[in-house]
Motif scaffolding. Structure first.
Motif, PDB file in Angstrom:
ATOM      1  N   PRO A 159       0.830  -1.208   0.000  1.00 42.97           N
ATOM      2  CA  PRO A 159       0.000   0.000   0.000  1.00 42.97           C
ATOM      3  C   PRO A 159       0.864   1.258   0.000  1.00 42.97           C
ATOM      4  O   PRO A 159       1.996   1.249   0.498  1.00 42.97           O
ATOM      5  CB  PRO A 159      -0.799  -0.122   1.306  1.00 42.97           C
ATOM      6  N   ALA A 160       0.345   2.344  -0.518  1.00 43.44           N
ATOM      7  CA  ALA A 160       1.107   3.586  -0.642  1.00 43.44           C
ATOM      8  C   ALA A 160       1.581   4.107   0.715  1.00 43.44           C
ATOM      9  O   ALA A 160       2.616   4.760   0.811  1.00 43.44           O
ATOM     10  CB  ALA A 160       0.257   4.652  -1.338  1.00 43.44           C
ATOM     11  N   TYR A 161       0.821   3.797   1.746  1.00 43.89           N
ATOM     12  CA  TYR A 161       1.124   4.339   3.075  1.00 43.89           C
ATOM     13  C   TYR A 161       1.985   3.393   3.922  1.00 43.89           C
ATOM     14  O   TYR A 161       2.204   3.657   5.110  1.00 43.89           O
ATOM     15  CB  TYR A 161      -0.173   4.628   3.832  1.00 43.89           C
ATOM     16  N   SER A 162       2.470   2.293   3.361  1.00 44.68           N
ATOM     17  CA  SER A 162       3.112   1.249   4.160  1.00 44.68           C
ATOM     18  C   SER A 162       4.328   1.752   4.943  1.00 44.68           C
ATOM     19  O   SER A 162       4.441   1.521   6.156  1.00 44.68           O
ATOM     20  CB  SER A 162       3.516   0.071   3.270  1.00 44.68           C
ATOM     21  N   LEU A 163       5.258   2.436   4.271  1.00 48.22           N
ATOM     22  CA  LEU A 163       6.447   2.917   4.970  1.00 48.22           C
ATOM     23  C   LEU A 163       6.110   4.013   5.974  1.00 48.22           C
ATOM     24  O   LEU A 163       6.685   4.066   7.063  1.00 48.22           O
ATOM     25  CB  LEU A 163       7.482   3.428   3.969  1.00 48.22           C
ATOM     26  N   ALA A 164       5.179   4.884   5.610  1.00 46.80           N
ATOM     27  CA  ALA A 164       4.774   5.945   6.533  1.00 46.80           C
ATOM     28  C   ALA A 164       4.094   5.355   7.769  1.00 46.80           C
ATOM     29  O   ALA A 164       4.312   5.825   8.896  1.00 46.80           O
ATOM     30  CB  ALA A 164       3.833   6.922   5.827  1.00 46.80           C
ATOM     31  N   LEU A 165       3.275   4.310   7.559  1.00 48.01           N
ATOM     32  CA  LEU A 165       2.615   3.658   8.693  1.00 48.01           C
ATOM     33  C   LEU A 165       3.638   3.008   9.615  1.00 48.01           C
ATOM     34  O   LEU A 165       3.546   3.120  10.846  1.00 48.01           O
ATOM     35  CB  LEU A 165       1.622   2.612   8.180  1.00 48.01           C
ATOM     36  N   LYS A 166       4.628   2.343   9.019  1.00 52.59           N
ATOM     37  CA  LYS A 166       5.675   1.712   9.827  1.00 52.59           C
ATOM     38  C   LYS A 166       6.458   2.763  10.617  1.00 52.59           C
ATOM     39  O   LYS A 166       6.755   2.569  11.803  1.00 52.59           O
ATOM     40  CB  LYS A 166       6.621   0.920   8.925  1.00 52.59           C
ATOM     41  N   GLN A 167       6.774   3.887   9.957  1.00 53.87           N
ATOM     42  CA  GLN A 167       7.492   4.957  10.653  1.00 53.87           C
ATOM     43  C   GLN A 167       6.628   5.550  11.764  1.00 53.87           C
ATOM     44  O   GLN A 167       7.136   5.908  12.840  1.00 53.87           O
ATOM     45  CB  GLN A 167       7.902   6.049   9.658  1.00 53.87           C
ATOM     46  N   GLY A 168       5.327   5.647  11.518  1.00 49.28           N
ATOM     47  CA  GLY A 168       4.420   6.139  12.544  1.00 49.28           C
ATOM     48  C   GLY A 168       4.377   5.225  13.757  1.00 49.28           C
ATOM     49  O   GLY A 168       4.296   5.693  14.904  1.00 49.28           O
ATOM     50  N   MET A 169       4.450   3.912  13.504  1.00 46.89           N
ATOM     51  CA  MET A 169       4.491   2.959  14.625  1.00 46.89           C
ATOM     52  C   MET A 169       5.783   3.118  15.422  1.00 46.89           C
ATOM     53  O   MET A 169       5.770   3.099  16.657  1.00 46.89           O
ATOM     54  CB  MET A 169       4.359   1.538  14.079  1.00 46.89           C
ATOM     55  N   TRP A 170       6.891   3.296  14.714  1.00 45.13           N
ATOM     56  CA  TRP A 170       8.164   3.538  15.409  1.00 45.13           C
ATOM     57  C   TRP A 170       8.101   4.847  16.199  1.00 45.13           C
ATOM     58  O   TRP A 170       8.645   4.942  17.310  1.00 45.13           O
ATOM     59  CB  TRP A 170       9.321   3.593  14.413  1.00 45.13           C
ATOM     60  N   LEU A 171       7.440   5.850  15.625  1.00 49.27           N
ATOM     61  CA  LEU A 171       7.314   7.130  16.316  1.00 49.27           C
ATOM     62  C   LEU A 171       6.508   6.981  17.597  1.00 49.27           C
ATOM     63  O   LEU A 171       6.839   7.592  18.626  1.00 49.27           O
ATOM     64  CB  LEU A 171       6.657   8.163  15.387  1.00 49.27           C
ATOM     65  N   ALA A 172       5.444   6.167  17.561  1.00 43.84           N
ATOM     66  CA  ALA A 172       4.640   5.934  18.764  1.00 43.84           C
ATOM     67  C   ALA A 172       5.488   5.295  19.861  1.00 43.84           C
ATOM     68  O   ALA A 172       5.422   5.691  21.033  1.00 43.84           O
ATOM     69  CB  ALA A 172       3.443   5.045  18.425  1.00 43.84           C
ATOM     70  N   ILE A 173       6.299   4.307  19.479  1.00 42.74           N
ATOM     71  CA  ILE A 173       7.221   3.692  20.448  1.00 42.74           C
ATOM     72  C   ILE A 173       8.238   4.717  20.924  1.00 42.74           C
ATOM     73  O   ILE A 173       8.576   4.798  22.114  1.00 42.74           O
ATOM     74  CB  ILE A 173       7.926   2.475  19.812  1.00 42.74           C
ATOM     75  N   GLY A 174       8.743   5.517  19.985  1.00 40.73           N
ATOM     76  CA  GLY A 174       9.737   6.527  20.322  1.00 40.73           C
ATOM     77  C   GLY A 174       9.224   7.563  21.300  1.00 40.73           C
ATOM     78  O   GLY A 174       9.966   8.052  22.155  1.00 40.73           O
ATOM     79  N   LEU A 175       7.937   7.909  21.195  1.00 42.83           N
ATOM     80  CA  LEU A 175       7.361   8.880  22.122  1.00 42.83           C
ATOM     81  C   LEU A 175       7.349   8.340  23.543  1.00 42.83           C
ATOM     82  O   LEU A 175       7.615   9.078  24.506  1.00 42.83           O
ATOM     83  CB  LEU A 175       5.935   9.234  21.685  1.00 42.83           C
ATOM     84  N   VAL A 176       7.053   7.056  23.684  1.00 46.45           N
ATOM     85  CA  VAL A 176       7.086   6.425  25.010  1.00 46.45           C
ATOM     86  C   VAL A 176       8.510   6.451  25.557  1.00 46.45           C
ATOM     87  O   VAL A 176       8.747   6.784  26.728  1.00 46.45           O
ATOM     88  CB  VAL A 176       6.552   4.983  24.942  1.00 46.45           C
ATOM     89  N   VAL A 177       9.458   6.098  24.698  1.00 47.30           N
ATOM     90  CA  VAL A 177      10.868   6.107  25.100  1.00 47.30           C
ATOM     91  C   VAL A 177      11.310   7.525  25.458  1.00 47.30           C
ATOM     92  O   VAL A 177      12.043   7.739  26.433  1.00 47.30           O
ATOM     93  CB  VAL A 177      11.741   5.538  23.954  1.00 47.30           C
ATOM     94  N   PHE A 178      10.865   8.504  24.671  1.00 49.58           N
ATOM     95  CA  PHE A 178      11.201   9.904  24.909  1.00 49.58           C
ATOM     96  C   PHE A 178      10.701  10.361  26.283  1.00 49.58           C
ATOM     97  O   PHE A 178      11.441  10.992  27.054  1.00 49.58           O
ATOM     98  CB  PHE A 178      10.593  10.761  23.797  1.00 49.58           C
ATOM     99  N   LEU A 179       9.448  10.037  26.602  1.00 49.26           N
ATOM    100  CA  LEU A 179       8.882  10.432  27.889  1.00 49.26           C
ATOM    101  C   LEU A 179       9.590   9.730  29.043  1.00 49.26           C
ATOM    102  O   LEU A 179       9.860  10.342  30.083  1.00 49.26           O
ATOM    103  CB  LEU A 179       7.383  10.118  27.914  1.00 49.26           C
ATOM    104  N   PHE A 180       9.904   8.451  28.858  1.00 48.34           N
ATOM    105  CA  PHE A 180      10.628   7.714  29.899  1.00 48.34           C
ATOM    106  C   PHE A 180      11.978   8.368  30.177  1.00 48.34           C
ATOM    107  O   PHE A 180      12.338   8.624  31.335  1.00 48.34           O
ATOM    108  CB  PHE A 180      10.834   6.258  29.470  1.00 48.34           C
TER     109      PHE A 180
END
Length: 397
Positions: free
Chosen positions: A42-63
């Protein structure tokens, strides 16, 4: 509540988050066509994967923003162990992508342990040289021992081979060591020896593919269809964008002409679609992060916190310079991503974790300053010198 609010460094919170969100948008724009036509996704596949990494990254950032940075002093041995386990796991079970055996495959995701070595080594060197600061001018007793571990990590990264990451790790190590108070002649000797070793190793690992990176960087038009192709397409994208760009999503070079458009060469896509305004948006935010980090390092009275802040700032700055140097032909293409913006989960998580540490240092610096300013305005019976001293003892504990 007012006191807690004043301890936050909002520039260090807003800038990396803006860049990370902007990166997801640009990754979608850069990869939507090739995802469908080349990867059959799908056209959004890489962006979706990066968004998932960003969600994890936000948790790591807050920690990392709330986890007291001085606690890493107690975790140094475990951090060193994890760095070696990660790199040795790549050697045993790694996956080869783009000529480098640098990734571990974990389900649908790929993790690059060498990225985590960057922040791990910063923590290790900052901790070890803080402990040795009293005799830092003694080269053999203070400076040399930690370099054994640093050299071993570099050797494992070079063996993958990942020259770009090795160069960043080497530069970060030199920056932290120099900032610890080492004599300039000792640092010069280390840099000289390190460069000799890197050159010697480089000659032993020379391949036609690596030679083409140098010829493509400095003489791209001599071989426009092979070694110079990528850089020439980058030039076209940058030149087409002008001041305001052709419009987001309207770029041409990403349609299969410019390879790695969503990762190493995403700044070329930004230049084409958003022009000078888009480039300045990225550079201004990256500059804010680096300069705020250096400012915090200067204000921090804890040597460990100061070295940590310098290390994180230098990592982001060095990585930015190498990436921009590659897309502009000033440096060979080494596969170094643009911080916070390029596609890549490992890089994004490491960067958000690192900036989270920087935020935690800033919070403690601001907390101390807030208390000292409060002590100056309050009519207390206790002398100001004693109050300040108590705060400093509490801060450094």
């Amino acid at each position: 509540m007012k006191q807690k609010t004043k301890t936050f460094d909002f520039l260090l919170m807003i800038s990396p988050l803006l860049l990370s969100g902007f990166g997801v948008v640009m990754i979608y724009s850069a990869s939507m066509v090739t995802s469908v036509l080349i990867r059959d996704e799908p056209a959004y596949s890489l962006a979706l994967k990066q968004g998932m990494w960003l969600a994890i990254g936000l948790v790591v950032f807050l920690f990392a923003s709330y986890f007291r940075y001085t606690m890493y002093l107690k975790l140094t041995k475990w951090i060193v162990l994890l760095m070696f386990v990660g790199l040795l796991s790549v050697e045993l079970f790694g996956v080869t992508i783009n000529y480098s055996k640098s990734w571990l495959s974990i389900g649908p995701f790929s993790v690059q342990p060498a990225e985590f070595v960057k922040i791990g080594l910063i923590i290790y060197l900052a901790a070890i040289y803080t402990k040795k600061m009293a005799y830092i001018e003694d080269f053999f007793k203070a400076v040399l021992p930690p370099l054994v571990i640093t050299s071993a990590l570099l050797a494992l990264i070079i063996k993958q081979p990942d020259v770009g990451t090795a160069a960043i790790v080497f530069a970060i190590a030199c920056t932290v060591i120099f900032s610890s108070g080492i004599k300039f002649k000792h640092l010069s000797l280390l840099i000289f020896i390190g460069l000799i070793v890197l050159i010697a190793v480089g000659f032993n690992m020379v391949t036609d593919e690596k030679i083409s990176r140098f010829t493509g960087a400095y003489h791209p038009f001599e071989d426009p269809d092979e070694s110079g192709y990528q850089l020439i397409q980058s030039y076209i994208a940058i030149g087409t964008g002008g001041i305001s760009g052709v419009g987001i999503g309207q770029g041409i070079q990403k349609l299969g002409y410019l390879t790695q458009a969503e990762s190493d060469f995403i700044m070329a896509v930004i230049s084409e679609e958003l022009g000078l305004f888009g480039v300045l948006f990225v550079l201004v935010n990256l500059s804010i992060i680096v300069l705020r980090g250096l400012f915090i390092a200067k204000k921090c009275e804890n040597p460990f916190g100061s070295l940590l802040a310098i290390g994180v700032s230098s990592m982001i700055g060095i990585q930015t310079v190498i990436n921009l140097g590659a897309i502009s032909g000033l440096l060979p293409i080494t596969g170094v991503p643009l911080p916070f913006v390029s596609a890549g989960g490992s890089s994004l998580i490491v960067l958000l974790f690192s900036v989270g540490i920087l935020n935690n240092i800033a919070r403690h610096v601001n907390y101390q300053r807030f208390n000292e300013e409060t002590a100056e305005t309050e009519d207390t019976k206790e002398p100001k010198t004693r109050t300040t001293g108590r705060l400093r003892r509490n801060y450094s504990s």
